[in-house]
Design a protein around this motif. Structure first.
Motif, PDB file in Angstrom:
ATOM      1  N   VAL A  22       0.833  -1.215   0.000  1.00 36.81           N
ATOM      2  CA  VAL A  22       0.000   0.000   0.000  1.00 36.81           C
ATOM      3  C   VAL A  22       0.867   1.264   0.000  1.00 36.81           C
ATOM      4  O   VAL A  22       0.613   2.181  -0.792  1.00 36.81           O
ATOM      5  CB  VAL A  22      -0.967  -0.011   1.206  1.00 36.81           C
ATOM      6  N   ALA A  26       0.694   4.164  -2.867  1.00 37.55           N
ATOM      7  CA  ALA A  26       0.309   5.520  -2.478  1.00 37.55           C
ATOM      8  C   ALA A  26       1.381   6.532  -2.875  1.00 37.55           C
ATOM      9  O   ALA A  26       1.072   7.620  -3.393  1.00 37.55           O
ATOM     10  CB  ALA A  26       0.050   5.576  -0.976  1.00 37.55           C
ATOM     11  N   THR A  32      -3.583   9.026  -0.910  1.00 36.92           N
ATOM     12  CA  THR A  32      -3.471   8.536   0.458  1.00 36.92           C
ATOM     13  C   THR A  32      -3.560   7.006   0.505  1.00 36.92           C
ATOM     14  O   THR A  32      -4.085   6.365  -0.413  1.00 36.92           O
ATOM     15  CB  THR A  32      -4.595   9.109   1.338  1.00 36.92           C
ATOM     16  N   ALA A  33      -3.070   6.456   1.611  1.00 39.96           N
ATOM     17  CA  ALA A  33      -3.138   5.013   1.800  1.00 39.96           C
ATOM     18  C   ALA A  33      -4.580   4.520   1.858  1.00 39.96           C
ATOM     19  O   ALA A  33      -4.895   3.431   1.371  1.00 39.96           O
ATOM     20  CB  ALA A  33      -2.401   4.621   3.079  1.00 39.96           C
ATOM     21  N   SER A  34      -5.473   5.316   2.457  1.00 32.54           N
ATOM     22  CA  SER A  34      -6.876   4.908   2.542  1.00 32.54           C
ATOM     23  C   SER A  34      -7.508   4.826   1.150  1.00 32.54           C
ATOM     24  O   SER A  34      -8.335   3.941   0.886  1.00 32.54           O
ATOM     25  CB  SER A  34      -7.669   5.871   3.433  1.00 32.54           C
ATOM     26  N   THR A  35      -7.111   5.731   0.248  1.00 32.87           N
ATOM     27  CA  THR A  35      -7.607   5.674  -1.131  1.00 32.87           C
ATOM     28  C   THR A  35      -7.127   4.395  -1.815  1.00 32.87           C
ATOM     29  O   THR A  35      -7.897   3.721  -2.511  1.00 32.87           O
ATOM     30  CB  THR A  35      -7.126   6.900  -1.927  1.00 32.87           C
ATOM     31  N   ARG A  37      -6.318   1.578  -0.378  1.00 40.70           N
ATOM     32  CA  ARG A  37      -7.011   0.414   0.201  1.00 40.70           C
ATOM     33  C   ARG A  37      -8.404   0.255  -0.414  1.00 40.70           C
ATOM     34  O   ARG A  37      -8.828  -0.869  -0.704  1.00 40.70           O
ATOM     35  CB  ARG A  37      -7.092   0.563   1.720  1.00 40.70           C
ATOM     36  N   ARG A  38      -9.093   1.367  -0.615  1.00 37.66           N
ATOM     37  CA  ARG A  38     -10.416   1.292  -1.264  1.00 37.66           C
ATOM     38  C   ARG A  38     -10.277   0.801  -2.708  1.00 37.66           C
ATOM     39  O   ARG A  38     -11.074  -0.014  -3.181  1.00 37.66           O
ATOM     40  CB  ARG A  38     -11.115   2.654  -1.226  1.00 37.66           C
ATOM     41  N   GLN A  41      -9.731  -2.940  -2.762  1.00 40.75           N
ATOM     42  CA  GLN A  41     -10.983  -3.666  -2.536  1.00 40.75           C
ATOM     43  C   GLN A  41     -11.801  -3.738  -3.819  1.00 40.75           C
ATOM     44  O   GLN A  41     -12.369  -4.787  -4.161  1.00 40.75           O
ATOM     45  CB  GLN A  41     -11.785  -2.992  -1.429  1.00 40.75           C
TER      46      GLN A  41
END
Length: 248
Positions: A22, A26, A32-35, A37-38, A41
């Motif tokens: 990740v 990124a 961002t890392a959260s982007t 991860r989404r 998925q």
């Protein structure tokens, strides 16, 4: 960067590197890392990559450690599988008793099988049995417990049934193919079915694209020399010259 472009870029990076974290994704893509991860998925649900802890890996690599579903495998190396299955199907002879293993390549094999006199097919796959029957082939399906990921039948009942049979020829898939470690699969129970069915078969063929060479899954079900391999794609030079490897 548009979301679709970013998704395509992630797939490209994973395919080139085999696996990517990740933070690496990124940093490279500037999000961002959260982007990320989404995005992973989304790509995992679409069967374009396999999401793992901390990043992503290619479906080929994921297939060594776990059994991908048939949906996940269905679009991998399609052109290679077509050539492999056309060659393999020509090996079936009239009056044969033939074993067909579960898997995406063996499923495609069924499309190529000729209608020959007196041939009976035995399979550990409920899905394969349905496809064989729809083509008008005489079909026998093993008993046992149904494994959801591969739709294969496993367990003591499947093994006991195999002990009653002797096949003229058979066709298997393999998650990993390596000269030293042999043919390997992720699941113990499914590997047992592969092992016993091979022991009861005179002419054994593993049909697999070149991406499986050099891969090693946790459970060995046969030695490298126990079967002839029919393959296509970029076969490593180490294997191309071996006399039990047929490249089409």
């Amino acid at each position: 960067m548009l979301a679709e472009d970013r998704l395509n870029a992630i797939v490209s990076m994973v395919q080139q590197a085999g696996s990517v974290t990740v933070p690496e994704l990124a940093d490279t893509l500037g999000v961002t890392a959260s982007t990320i991860r989404r995005d992973l998925q989304t790509l995992d649900r679409a069967h374009r990559i396999a999401k793992v802890h901390g990043g992503a890996t290619s479906l080929e690599r994921a297939h060594v450690t776990r059994d991908l579903t048939l949906n996940e495998r269905s679009d991998l190396h399609n052109d290679d599988k077509e050539r492999i299955c056309a060659r393999a199907a020509a090996l079936v002879e009239p009056e044969s008793f033939v074993y067909i293993d579960s898997g995406s390549t063996t499923l495609k094999l069924i499309e190529h099988l000729p209608h020959l006199e007196g041939v009976t097919y035995v399979t550990d796959s409920v899905l394969h049995a349905q496809h064989l029957a729809l083509r008008g082939m005489r079909t026998v399906v093993l008993g046992g417990e149904l494994k959801p990921e591969t739709e294969a039948l496993v367990g003591p009942d499947a093994l006991a049934t195999l002990d009653h049979y002797n096949f003229n020829c058979g066709f298997w898939g393999s998650n990993g193919i390596a000269a030293e470690q042999g043919f390997t699969a992720p699941d113990i129970e499914e590997a047992q079915v592969k092992r016993i069915s091979m022991r009861h078969t005179a002419k054994r063929f593993v049909i697999s694209d070149a991406s499986k060479f050099g891969m090693v899954a946790p459970v060995k079900f046969a030695d490298f020399r126990d079967a002839t391999i029919i393959t296509a794609g970029e076969v490593p030079a180490k294997y191309r010259a071996m006399d039990n490897v047929i490249t089409v």
